[in-house]
Design a protein around this motif. Sequence first.
Motif, PDB file in Angstrom:
ATOM      1  N   ALA A  22      30.056 -17.109  -1.476  1.00 18.99           N
ATOM      2  CA  ALA A  22      30.178 -18.617  -0.736  1.00 18.99           C
ATOM      3  C   ALA A  22      29.664 -19.600  -1.641  1.00 18.99           C
ATOM      4  O   ALA A  22      28.695 -19.280  -2.556  1.00 18.99           O
ATOM      5  CB  ALA A  22      29.115 -18.488   0.319  1.00 18.99           C
ATOM      6  N   GLY A  23      30.206 -20.700  -1.658  1.00 21.56           N
ATOM      7  CA  GLY A  23      29.923 -21.944  -2.652  1.00 21.56           C
ATOM      8  C   GLY A  23      30.851 -21.890  -3.888  1.00 21.56           C
ATOM      9  O   GLY A  23      30.374 -22.585  -4.899  1.00 21.56           O
ATOM     10  N   THR A  24      31.657 -20.764  -4.183  1.00 19.41           N
ATOM     11  CA  THR A  24      32.438 -20.784  -5.399  1.00 19.41           C
ATOM     12  C   THR A  24      33.043 -22.075  -5.600  1.00 19.41           C
ATOM     13  O   THR A  24      34.021 -22.398  -4.749  1.00 19.41           O
ATOM     14  CB  THR A  24      33.228 -19.680  -5.517  1.00 19.41           C
ATOM     15  OG1 THR A  24      32.328 -18.159  -5.540  1.00 19.41           O
ATOM     16  CG2 THR A  24      34.128 -19.627  -6.765  1.00 19.41           C
ATOM     17  N   ARG A  25      33.192 -22.572  -6.682  1.00 19.53           N
ATOM     18  CA  ARG A  25      33.896 -23.747  -7.031  1.00 19.53           C
ATOM     19  C   ARG A  25      34.816 -23.650  -8.216  1.00 19.53           C
ATOM     20  O   ARG A  25      34.235 -23.078  -9.262  1.00 19.53           O
ATOM     21  CB  ARG A  25      33.213 -25.087  -7.294  1.00 19.53           C
ATOM     22  CG  ARG A  25      33.821 -26.234  -7.405  1.00 19.53           C
ATOM     23  CD  ARG A  25      33.132 -27.493  -7.775  1.00 19.53           C
ATOM     24  NE  ARG A  25      33.822 -28.883  -8.180  1.00 19.53           N
ATOM     25  CZ  ARG A  25      34.078 -29.265  -9.229  1.00 19.53           C
ATOM     26  NH1 ARG A  25      34.417 -28.412 -10.384  1.00 19.53           N
ATOM     27  NH2 ARG A  25      34.851 -30.345  -9.272  1.00 19.53           N
ATOM     28  N   LEU A  82      39.844 -19.386   1.510  1.00 24.68           N
ATOM     29  CA  LEU A  82      40.265 -19.970   0.200  1.00 24.68           C
ATOM     30  C   LEU A  82      40.638 -21.339   0.618  1.00 24.68           C
ATOM     31  O   LEU A  82      41.611 -21.720   0.944  1.00 24.68           O
ATOM     32  CB  LEU A  82      41.011 -19.084  -0.606  1.00 24.68           C
ATOM     33  CG  LEU A  82      41.118 -19.952  -1.999  1.00 24.68           C
ATOM     34  CD1 LEU A  82      39.995 -20.083  -2.580  1.00 24.68           C
ATOM     35  CD2 LEU A  82      42.325 -19.087  -2.773  1.00 24.68           C
ATOM     36  N   TYR A  83      39.849 -22.399   0.011  1.00 25.18           N
ATOM     37  CA  TYR A  83      40.231 -23.709   0.282  1.00 25.18           C
ATOM     38  C   TYR A  83      41.052 -24.221  -1.095  1.00 25.18           C
ATOM     39  O   TYR A  83      40.270 -24.151  -2.130  1.00 25.18           O
ATOM     40  CB  TYR A  83      38.979 -24.698   0.446  1.00 25.18           C
ATOM     41  CG  TYR A  83      38.460 -24.652   1.721  1.00 25.18           C
ATOM     42  CD1 TYR A  83      38.830 -24.986   3.024  1.00 25.18           C
ATOM     43  CD2 TYR A  83      37.495 -23.477   1.900  1.00 25.18           C
ATOM     44  CE1 TYR A  83      38.255 -24.770   4.325  1.00 25.18           C
ATOM     45  CE2 TYR A  83      36.883 -23.181   2.918  1.00 25.18           C
ATOM     46  CZ  TYR A  83      37.434 -23.879   4.215  1.00 25.18           C
ATOM     47  OH  TYR A  83      36.596 -23.555   5.481  1.00 25.18           O
ATOM     48  N   PHE A  84      42.361 -24.152  -0.992  1.00 25.67           N
ATOM     49  CA  PHE A  84      43.027 -24.323  -2.342  1.00 25.67           C
ATOM     50  C   PHE A  84      44.051 -25.496  -2.333  1.00 25.67           C
ATOM     51  O   PHE A  84      44.817 -25.817  -1.310  1.00 25.67           O
ATOM     52  CB  PHE A  84      43.852 -22.950  -2.335  1.00 25.67           C
ATOM     53  CG  PHE A  84      44.335 -22.485  -3.475  1.00 25.67           C
ATOM     54  CD1 PHE A  84      43.781 -22.170  -4.376  1.00 25.67           C
ATOM     55  CD2 PHE A  84      45.974 -22.200  -3.627  1.00 25.67           C
ATOM     56  CE1 PHE A  84      44.093 -21.734  -5.557  1.00 25.67           C
ATOM     57  CE2 PHE A  84      46.376 -21.758  -4.870  1.00 25.67           C
ATOM     58  CZ  PHE A  84      45.509 -21.576  -5.882  1.00 25.67           C
ATOM     59  N   SER A  85      44.428 -26.028  -3.456  1.00 24.17           N
ATOM     60  CA  SER A  85      45.279 -26.821  -3.709  1.00 24.17           C
ATOM     61  C   SER A  85      45.931 -27.006  -5.075  1.00 24.17           C
ATOM     62  O   SER A  85      45.382 -26.335  -6.061  1.00 24.17           O
ATOM     63  CB  SER A  85      44.610 -28.238  -3.445  1.00 24.17           C
ATOM     64  OG  SER A  85      45.696 -29.480  -3.513  1.00 24.17           O
ATOM     65  N   THR A 143      43.562 -18.895   5.359  1.00 23.77           N
ATOM     66  CA  THR A 143      42.620 -17.881   6.209  1.00 23.77           C
ATOM     67  C   THR A 143      43.399 -16.366   5.740  1.00 23.77           C
ATOM     68  O   THR A 143      44.384 -16.339   5.040  1.00 23.77           O
ATOM     69  CB  THR A 143      43.011 -18.039   7.459  1.00 23.77           C
ATOM     70  OG1 THR A 143      44.301 -18.344   7.762  1.00 23.77           O
ATOM     71  CG2 THR A 143      42.182 -19.329   7.968  1.00 23.77           C
ATOM     72  N   PRO A 144      42.764 -15.452   6.174  1.00 20.26           N
ATOM     73  CA  PRO A 144      43.360 -13.903   6.038  1.00 20.26           C
ATOM     74  C   PRO A 144      44.887 -13.853   6.395  1.00 20.26           C
ATOM     75  O   PRO A 144      45.212 -14.407   7.346  1.00 20.26           O
ATOM     76  CB  PRO A 144      42.318 -13.006   6.753  1.00 20.26           C
ATOM     77  CG  PRO A 144      41.003 -13.742   6.808  1.00 20.26           C
ATOM     78  CD  PRO A 144      41.812 -15.197   6.883  1.00 20.26           C
ATOM     79  N   TYR A 165      37.785 -23.798  -3.679  1.00 19.01           N
ATOM     80  CA  TYR A 165      36.485 -23.499  -3.566  1.00 19.01           C
ATOM     81  C   TYR A 165      36.167 -22.574  -2.127  1.00 19.01           C
ATOM     82  O   TYR A 165      37.282 -22.481  -1.549  1.00 19.01           O
ATOM     83  CB  TYR A 165      35.621 -24.728  -3.310  1.00 19.01           C
ATOM     84  CG  TYR A 165      36.118 -25.493  -1.987  1.00 19.01           C
ATOM     85  CD1 TYR A 165      35.234 -25.457  -0.843  1.00 19.01           C
ATOM     86  CD2 TYR A 165      36.904 -26.483  -1.952  1.00 19.01           C
ATOM     87  CE1 TYR A 165      35.393 -26.241   0.091  1.00 19.01           C
ATOM     88  CE2 TYR A 165      37.311 -27.190  -0.910  1.00 19.01           C
ATOM     89  CZ  TYR A 165      36.612 -27.082   0.184  1.00 19.01           C
ATOM     90  OH  TYR A 165      36.798 -27.636   1.427  1.00 19.01           O
ATOM     91  N   THR A 166      35.080 -21.854  -2.224  1.00 19.13           N
ATOM     92  CA  THR A 166      34.972 -20.992  -0.777  1.00 19.13           C
ATOM     93  C   THR A 166      33.672 -21.763  -0.019  1.00 19.13           C
ATOM     94  O   THR A 166      32.910 -22.215  -1.020  1.00 19.13           O
ATOM     95  CB  THR A 166      34.660 -19.662  -1.101  1.00 19.13           C
ATOM     96  OG1 THR A 166      33.590 -19.731  -1.921  1.00 19.13           O
ATOM     97  CG2 THR A 166      35.703 -19.087  -1.989  1.00 19.13           C
ATOM     98  N   LYS A 167      33.621 -21.509   1.163  1.00 16.14           N
ATOM     99  CA  LYS A 167      32.092 -21.816   1.853  1.00 16.14           C
ATOM    100  C   LYS A 167      31.637 -20.598   2.564  1.00 16.14           C
ATOM    101  O   LYS A 167      30.626 -20.621   2.604  1.00 16.14           O
ATOM    102  CB  LYS A 167      32.869 -22.611   3.053  1.00 16.14           C
ATOM    103  CG  LYS A 167      33.183 -24.084   2.797  1.00 16.14           C
ATOM    104  CD  LYS A 167      33.474 -24.753   4.068  1.00 16.14           C
ATOM    105  CE  LYS A 167      33.983 -26.187   4.005  1.00 16.14           C
ATOM    106  NZ  LYS A 167      34.119 -26.608   5.168  1.00 16.14           N
TER     107      LYS A 167
END
Length: 156
Positions: A72-75, A94-97, A111-112, A127-129
Motif C-alpha cells: 500500500a502506498g507504492t508510487r 493498480l492506479y495506472f496511466s 482491478t483484479p 500507484y497503489t492504495k
Amino acid sequence: MRTESLLVAVAAALALPAAAQSTYSGQGPAMLLPEQLTWADAPSVGRGAKIAVIEGPLNKAVPFTMRLKLPAGTRIAPHTHPAYERVTVLSGILYFSQGDAFDGTKTVALTPGSVAIMPPGAPMFGYTKEETVIQLHGVGPWGLRYLDPADDPRKH
C-alpha cells in the motif's frame, strides 16, 4: 538513445537479487501453486516491493513471466521498458496511466483481472492504495528506466 536505454534496462534487470531467479526451468510443462513462488526484494520498483520471477531470465531476449507485490502506498514514477510489457492485476488495485509526468488524477483504476499492454519506450506511472499483486509477461530483456533518474527508489 535507444542503445543507451537498452543498456540501462539490462543493467536494471541484472541488478535484481540472486534470489529473484526463475521458478520455471524451461523444461516441459509447469504448474505452480502460489506458495511455490520465491519472493525477493525489488528495490528498483519501490520500498517494500517484492518480485517473484516465474519464467526468465529477465536479462535475455526470451519469454519472461514475473509477479510484483506492491505494498500500500507504492508510487512508481514515470518510467519506460525496452520491450512490450503485459500487466495483469491479480489482487488489489493498480492506479495506472501512460505519460511522462506523474498525475494521479489521470490514472485508471485497474482491478483484479484488468490488463494493460504497454509498448516499448512508452512512458508510464502508477500507484497503489492497498497491497496489489500484478503479473507481468513479455519477451525480454526486461528493465526499468526512470525518466528522471532522481526518481529511482534505489537512490533514496
